[in-house]
Design an enzyme around this catalytic site. Structure first.
Site, PDB file in Angstrom:
ATOM      1  N   CYS A  41       0.993  -1.231  -0.093  1.00 18.78           N
ATOM      2  CA  CYS A  41      -0.217  -0.127   0.229  1.00 18.78           C
ATOM      3  C   CYS A  41       1.126   1.095  -0.447  1.00 18.78           C
ATOM      4  O   CYS A  41       2.424   1.584   0.576  1.00 18.78           O
ATOM      5  CB  CYS A  41      -0.773   0.136   1.253  1.00 18.78           C
ATOM      6  N   ARG A  63       4.829   0.094  -5.942  1.00 15.43           N
ATOM      7  CA  ARG A  63       5.060  -0.519  -4.949  1.00 15.43           C
ATOM      8  C   ARG A  63       4.178  -2.151  -4.909  1.00 15.43           C
ATOM      9  O   ARG A  63       3.935  -2.758  -3.592  1.00 15.43           O
ATOM     10  CB  ARG A  63       4.636   0.511  -3.406  1.00 15.43           C
ATOM     11  N   GLU A  82      10.006 -14.024 -11.271  1.00 17.67           N
ATOM     12  CA  GLU A  82       9.558 -12.856 -10.145  1.00 17.67           C
ATOM     13  C   GLU A  82       8.761 -11.849 -11.260  1.00 17.67           C
ATOM     14  O   GLU A  82       7.743 -11.067 -11.857  1.00 17.67           O
ATOM     15  CB  GLU A  82      10.097 -12.206  -9.671  1.00 17.67           C
ATOM     16  N   LYS A 118       7.368  -4.024  -4.033  1.00  9.91           N
ATOM     17  CA  LYS A 118       7.965  -3.044  -3.256  1.00  9.91           C
ATOM     18  C   LYS A 118       8.113  -3.120  -1.986  1.00  9.91           C
ATOM     19  O   LYS A 118      10.074  -3.749  -2.265  1.00  9.91           O
ATOM     20  CB  LYS A 118       8.334  -2.200  -4.527  1.00  9.91           C
TER      21      LYS A 118
END
Ligand code: G6P
Length: 603
Positions: free
Chosen positions: A2, A27, A485, A598
């Site tokens: 968040c 993020r 990823e 992130k």
């Protein structure tokens, strides 16, 4: 995870809030929303999916005001949906809250509020907060809103960074935090709030970092700070020296590509010897150490595995590498003769910070290796040293990884010189290599086409294996992580010698095996391990700086020769680019891979 943005000033809040949210997209999130004070009311707009959905919403024109809060949500409690996205309001629509973190006792608080007639519209843990504030505000006779905020947060168990606006305290934004970061950007006649500096770096470089359980009341001309007893406190301004453009893509298609290509400079900057000046760990202390423990998550953990090899080689101190989420719950054997090193690009990873607190409580000296000055980890650690990678925006870490290795190598050299346990020539040779490393990375970057071709050749495969021995195995771990990823191809790393104890059963015709071979003492053994997979039909790809027979392999990536302890900084570059091109070939969002964040600020 968040993201939070806030603004109070004379400008249209929504423009600044939306721009800030876009800058925090990296993020990772699945819904977004914001609220502004419009006259005497709160106007709120929320959506599932990307921030651009908010921008395109027909109702956006009516959300007007100069003070507001905004949020990108990464779902924990409740599916990603408009209903569950933030801000959340109290039942009367007079208090709006955005929240990063997790309220662990929300069920208990919800029941308490339900019994008192409150209703809930979402499945989130956050919705208890505005209602609890409302409850206390009324209990206080509709007075002292800040006190009501404090009373409500006193009830919360878990982690939170909160922005609160209300029609009870027009003109003010109240913020508070526990185990989740929150920063205030100071402007002239306006102020900003954010969970991450890049969100507002284009407006200011003067920041205040809010401490654990502190409060700030922010108006356009003033910022007042309070401790947890609501006593007034002073906070020091911090100047962030990141260039504003550092958080832009420049001429690159993606942040990840830009960050990969920034590595020659960032690694050289980090190797700048000035970097360790602040660190004073005397020879006697180092001599007395019984071990070093390196604790981190994800790519930072992989950098730690490289560093283990360097510390053990140069300092002859046993060095363990631990995953923070495991370390924190397993009563590790550490004491005042342990140096505990915590690596974190963001300096905000919840598990790494908790692990640091644990190590400290057991008497170990703690050292943070981070990229972000003023980040939470630096406030907890006994010592902090900084990588000079600049803001890293792509979720998949690249320049932070190589800069972490550079800084940890520098640290190991510093310790080794004090300890004097290995031949000084070894250290001299290593030092002599440092000034040339940037040009060697540049040389590797030029070979893009080869990496692109390899990427095209592996994207149809279900599995890819990365193998290596010693320090090359550490790089294999990072290579496999990078590929899975961002390209979503299943990738595993194994130490080459371990392959025949099980995983080799998975090798059949066409399965790619990427071998990293840079350790001259282990070349023959590593080549033999590659031969074993080739005989079973593997597609063989080798990254090497040794003279080995290239005819044996489907692809050979030659990288410049360098001291073995520095080789990971070079051998990882082709692996980063193979992953990058694999993701591009599959038309995936390289910078924002699915499900990932992130900065992982919850457990
Ligand atoms: C997340 C990121 C990774 C990162 C890890 C640790 O999983 O996606 O790229 O390596 O967190 O983050 P930190 O900021 O502590 O280095």
């Amino acid at each position: 995870m968040c993201g939070i943005v806030g603004y109070v000033g004379n400008k249209s809040a929504k423009e600044i809030l939306l721009e800030g949210l876009l800058k925090l997209e990296y993020r990772g999130y699945d819904s977004a929303g914001f609220a502004v004070i419009n006259g005497k009311n709160i106007e709120c707009l929320k959506c599932k999916g990307r921030v651009k959905n908010l921008k395109e919403d027909k109702k956006i024109g009516s959300v007007i005001g100069n003070l507001g809060i905004a949020h990108t949500r990464w779902a924990t409690h409740g599916e990603p949906s408009t209903r569950n996205s933030h801000p959340h309001l109290d039942n009367e629509g007079k208090i709006a809250v955005v929240h990063n973190g997790i309220i662990e006792n929300y069920v208990e608080l919800k029941n308490f509020l339900l019994e008192r007639g409150y209703a809930f519209l979402s499945d989130t843990d956050t919705e208890v907060i505005p209602n609890l504030i409302d409850y206390y505000y009324k209990l206080n006779g509709n007075e002292n809103f800040l006190k009501a905020v404090k009373q409500a947060t006193d009830e919360l168990v878990g982690s939170y960074a909160l922005e609160i606006i209300s029609t009870h305290n027009l003109g003010e934004i109240i913020i508070t935090r526990k185990d989740s970061p929150l920063v205030i950007g100071k402007g002239v006649g306006e102020n900003y709030i954010c969970s991450d500096v890049p969100a507002v770096l284009s407006y200011t470089n003067v920041f205040y970092y809010l401490g654990e359980r502190e409060f700030a009341v922010i108006t356009k001309n003033d910022i007042k700070f309070y401790n947890n007893n609501l006593e007034s406190i002073k906070k020091e301004e911090k100047i962030v020296d990141w260039e504003n453009s550092a958080a832009d893509k420049g001429n690159f298609e993606d942040y990840m590509l830009k960050e990969i290509f920034e590595q020659p400079r960032k690694v050289e900057d980090t190797f700048n010897i000035e970097n360790l000046k602040s660190l004073d760990l005397p020879k006697e202390y180092l001599n007395d150490l019984n071990k070093i423990v390196i604790v981190a998550c994800g790519t930072a953990k992989n950098a730690g595995t490289v560093a283990k090899n360097v510390f053990e080689n140069l300092c002859r101190i046993e060095t363990l590498v631990e995953v923070a989420s495991e370390f924190r719950y397993r009563n590790p054997i550490i004491d005042n003769k342990t140096l505990a090193i915590f690596i974190s690009q963001s300096g905000e990873t919840a598990d790494t910070i908790a692990a640091l607190k644990l190590a400290k409580s057991k008497g170990a000296k703690t050292l943070a290796v981070t990229n972000v000055k003023g980040s939470s980890i630096t406030r907890e650690a006994d010592y902090s040293v900084y990588t000079l990678a600049g803001p890293e925006i792509a979720v998949a870490s690249t320049k932070a990884y190589t800069s972490q290795i550079a800084l940890l190598t520098l640290l190991a050299i510093d310790f080794a010189e004090k300890l004097n346990r290995v031949d000084s020539k070894i250290i001299e040779e290593l030092r002599a290599e440092l000034p040339n490393i940037g040009s060697k990375i540049n040389f590797i970057l030029e070979n893009k086409e080869l990496y692109h071709n390899i990427a095209k050749d592996i994207i149809e495969n279900r599995d890819v294996f990365f193998i290596g021995r010693g320090i090359d195995y550490a790089v294999a771990e990072e290579g496999a992580l990078k590929l899975k990823e961002i390209s979503y191809i299943h990738a595993e790393s194994y130490s080459s010698g371990e392959l025949k104890h099980g995983p080799i059963a998975l090798i059949e015709k066409g399965v790619p095996v990427i071998g990293i071979i840079t350790d001259e003492d282990l070349v023959e053994k590593s080549v033999s391990n590659m031969q074993e997979v080739i005989s079973r039909g593997a597609k063989s790809i080798v990254v090497t700086n040794q003279e080995i027979e290239s005819d044996n392999f489907d692809y050979i990536i030659n990288i410049p020769k360098i001291n073995k302890l520095l080789s990971p900084i070079l051998s990882v570059i082709p692996l980063q680019l193979i992953s990058y091109y694999a993701a591009k070939e599959k038309s995936l969002d390289v910078d924002k891979p699915r499900n990932l964040a992130k900065s992982v600020t919850v457990e």
